[in-house]
Write an enzyme that holds these catalytic residues in place. Structure first.
Site, PDB file in Angstrom:
ATOM      1  N   THR A 186      96.414 155.882   0.153  1.00 17.78           N
ATOM      2  CA  THR A 186      97.294 157.299  -0.571  1.00 17.78           C
ATOM      3  C   THR A 186      98.749 156.744  -0.066  1.00 17.78           C
ATOM      4  OG1 THR A 186      96.787 158.668   0.949  1.00 17.78           O
ATOM      5  CG2 THR A 186      95.570 158.907  -0.697  1.00 17.78           C
ATOM      6  N   GLU A 331      92.836 157.717  -5.854  1.00 14.88           N
ATOM      7  CA  GLU A 331      91.408 158.818  -4.969  1.00 14.88           C
ATOM      8  C   GLU A 331      90.248 158.545  -6.126  1.00 14.88           C
ATOM      9  OE1 GLU A 331      94.269 160.606  -2.504  1.00 14.88           O
ATOM     10  OE2 GLU A 331      94.398 159.939  -4.722  1.00 14.88           O
ATOM     11  N   LYS A 440     109.442 177.358  -8.963  1.00 15.29           N
ATOM     12  CA  LYS A 440     110.028 178.244  -8.612  1.00 15.29           C
ATOM     13  C   LYS A 440     110.639 179.020  -9.071  1.00 15.29           C
ATOM     14  CE  LYS A 440     104.933 181.004  -7.833  1.00 15.29           C
ATOM     15  NZ  LYS A 440     104.439 180.965  -7.341  1.00 15.29           N
ATOM     16  N   TRP A 445     106.964 179.412 -13.102  1.00 14.15           N
ATOM     17  CA  TRP A 445     107.087 177.639 -12.939  1.00 14.15           C
ATOM     18  C   TRP A 445     107.814 177.254 -13.945  1.00 14.15           C
ATOM     19  CZ3 TRP A 445     101.405 176.801 -11.932  1.00 14.15           C
ATOM     20  CH2 TRP A 445     100.709 176.539 -10.703  1.00 14.15           C
TER      21      TRP A 445
END
Length: 543
Positions: A186, A331, A440, A445
């Site tokens: 990653t 992944e 936020k 959101w």
């Protein structure tokens, strides 16, 4: 009662054998570091991959050993994909764009035994060679005539000399299909990079999915140019899917500027290409500035980060190129969703089709997904609820190498992606943000992706990014950061006026900041961590 079917393992070596046997004369074209365009066939690649496998065994590489690569997309790198995995070793593709400390950490964590490196990337390895604990050999991927006269690394090996005297008669061994085949890390935007260890089984299943009609529909009539690097989740599986399907392959090497990519697309009759938005932005701008048209290319797969709707429209309106947006992760091998048209949708008006493509797509067969709230409760697929995206499937990671990052996995087999998403009734998935990027404001959101896409529609905007900035009343408010196109001007209010009817009123950015360039990471994604550092003391006019 079990079925009465032969239990033959799914192995990566079968792909290159199949290509050599049934598509043996199909070309692989590469722009080389040395300069010339290199051409050969799948039959040639199979022979040389076997020679390389024999050479690796001569260096003591055995089942399970990790072999690193620091290389661009080219024919020698392609050979390594099959030679290393073919003998049961693990191909570890290192990203040369990473910081030296990350390169050293990854090579040591993987315990690489040998590193193969492209000629112009040798300094990447030279810079860290003193920190590498397990590397016994460094092989430069060139011929003797182009080997460096001197190097900080003692006893460099030459790729072409390494394989020259090998007979190429090796029989690929058989082993368990669950054996590790390749290793990608990653990007390490938070903490150290984590190792994702693919298996032969997962790779073959992912490749079969990629070639299928509902996904890319690959066949021998296709000529494919993977601009997405082979060190970026195995070039999204195209290095396996193309030989499996008999496609002509075109590798761009290290030259990914608009002019170089256009030249290969045009001269090699490429009809399908794949890459991240930043590369395509360079190509589209090159075409605009030079009066060029993409007359050969019919489709492009774009992933790595959200595709601006304006880019989708530019490809279609200016070049009649259809965009497919893909979403996935290292992944996930990496493809999890793709924008595909269900029956009747392809004939919709342009705006309606663009709306479909601007989403992250529907899951491909084999991938399950759901969204949950912070307590783990499953949320409805109503296109309204937004939650943490979870996935599972036969080519999705079940754990990281050396058991790191275990908190990302649930006991019943789901993987936390870190994305905040909505799932619509028709199965479409819409990423609203990365969990670490979402703003936020006043307890609600705000999607930075929607704001960025809206701003990117302005004709003067080359690229846009949105981050949250501290606000004494609302906790956070959005700051729109804009890179203008070269030679074009636009003011703050002009851009805000353009955006205001495209998003909810309370989402509207509190300010616009102009920068010369928006920073990108090693895989082409916008570095919001760097933007947050740059603007950490920024005071909004509404504060």
């Amino acid at each position: 009662m079990l079925g009465l079917m032969q239990d033959r393992p799914l192995l990566i070596s079968q792909i290159i054998d199949f290509a050599a046997d049934y598509y043996g004369d199909v070309e692989i074209v590469s722009r080389t570091i040395e300069g010339p365009i290199h051409r050969y066939t799948y039959r040639d690649a199979n022979r040389r991959a076997r020679q390389l496998a024999e050479a690796l065994q001569g260096l003591g590489i055995k089942l399970g050993d990790r072999v690193g690569t620091v290389a661009w997309n080219g024919y020698r790198h392609f050979e390594l994909y099959f030679a290393v995995s073919g003998i049961g070793a693990v191909l570890h593709t290192l990203n040369p764009r990473l910081a030296p400390d990350h390169v050293a950490y990854i090579a040591n964590h993987a315990e690489d035994q040998v590193i193969f490196v492209d000629l112009n990337l040798l300094p990447v390895v030279e810079n860290v060679i003193g920190q590498l604990k397990t590397v016994r050999h460094v092989v430069v991927m060139t011929d003797r005539a182009h080997m460096p006269a001197q190097s900080k690394i003692a006893n460099l090996l030459c790729y072409e000399e390494l394989i020259a005297d090998k007979p190429g008669t090796l029989e690929w061994p058989l082993f368990d299909e669950r054996t590790a085949s390749s290793l990608c890390y990653t990007s390490g935007t938070t903490g150290n990079p984590k190792g994702v260890l693919y298996s032969h089984r997962s790779t073959l299943l992912h490749s079969i999915m990629m070639t299928s009609g509902a996904v890319l529909g690959l066949n021998p009539d296709n000529t494919v140019l993977p601009v997405v690097p082979m060190f970026h989740a195995n070039a999204w599986g195209l290095v396996y899917g193309c030989p499996m399907s008999g496609c002509k392959l075109v590798f761009p090497g290290h030259q990914l500027d608009g002019a170089s990519v256009y030249e290969l697309l045009d001269k090699e009759d490429v009809d399908l290409s794949a890459g991240v938005p930043t590369v395509w932005l360079g190509l589209l701008n090159y075409c605009d500035q030079n009066g060029k048209k993409l007359t050969r290319m019919k489709r492009t797969l774009i992933g790595g980060s959200a595709v601006p709707r304006a880019m989708i429209a530019r490809f279609w309106n200016d070049h009649q190129v259809e965009v497919a947006q893909g979403w996935g992760m290292t992944e996930m091998s990496p493809v999890g969703t793709l924008t595909r048209f269900n029956r009747g949708e392809r004939s919709l008006p342009d705006d309606a089709r663009f709306d479909i493509i601007a989403k992250q797509g529907r899951p491909v067969f084999g991938v399950e997904m759901k969204i949950v709230d912070d307590e783990g409760t499953t949320l409805p697929n109503d296109g309204k609820a937004s939650g943490n995206l979870m996935v599972r499937g036969p080519w999705i990671v079940s754990g990281y190498m050396k058991s790191e990052g275990t908190g990302a996995f649930t006991k019943d087999g789901w993987f936390h992606t870190g994305d905040v998403s909505k799932l619509e009734p028709d199965g479409s998935m819409v990423i609203t943000d990365r969990s670490k990027d979402v703003i936020k404001s006043g307890g609600e959101w705000i999607s930075t992706i929607d704001l960025e896409n809206a701003a990117m529609g302005h004709p003067a905007v080359a690229e846009a990014a949105v981050i949250g900035v501290h606000h004494p009343k609302w906790d956070e408010r959005p700051l729109l950061i804009v890179q203008l196109k070269s030679g074009v001007d636009a003011g703050k209010q002009e851009i805000l006026d353009f955006v205001k009817d495209k998003v909810a009123k309370w989402w509207l950015p509190d300010d616009v900041a102009f920068v010369d360039a928006i920073p990108h990471g090693a895989t082409g994604k916008v570095l919001k961590t760097e933007l947050r550092r740059t603007f950490k003391d920024y005071t909004l006019p509404t504060a």
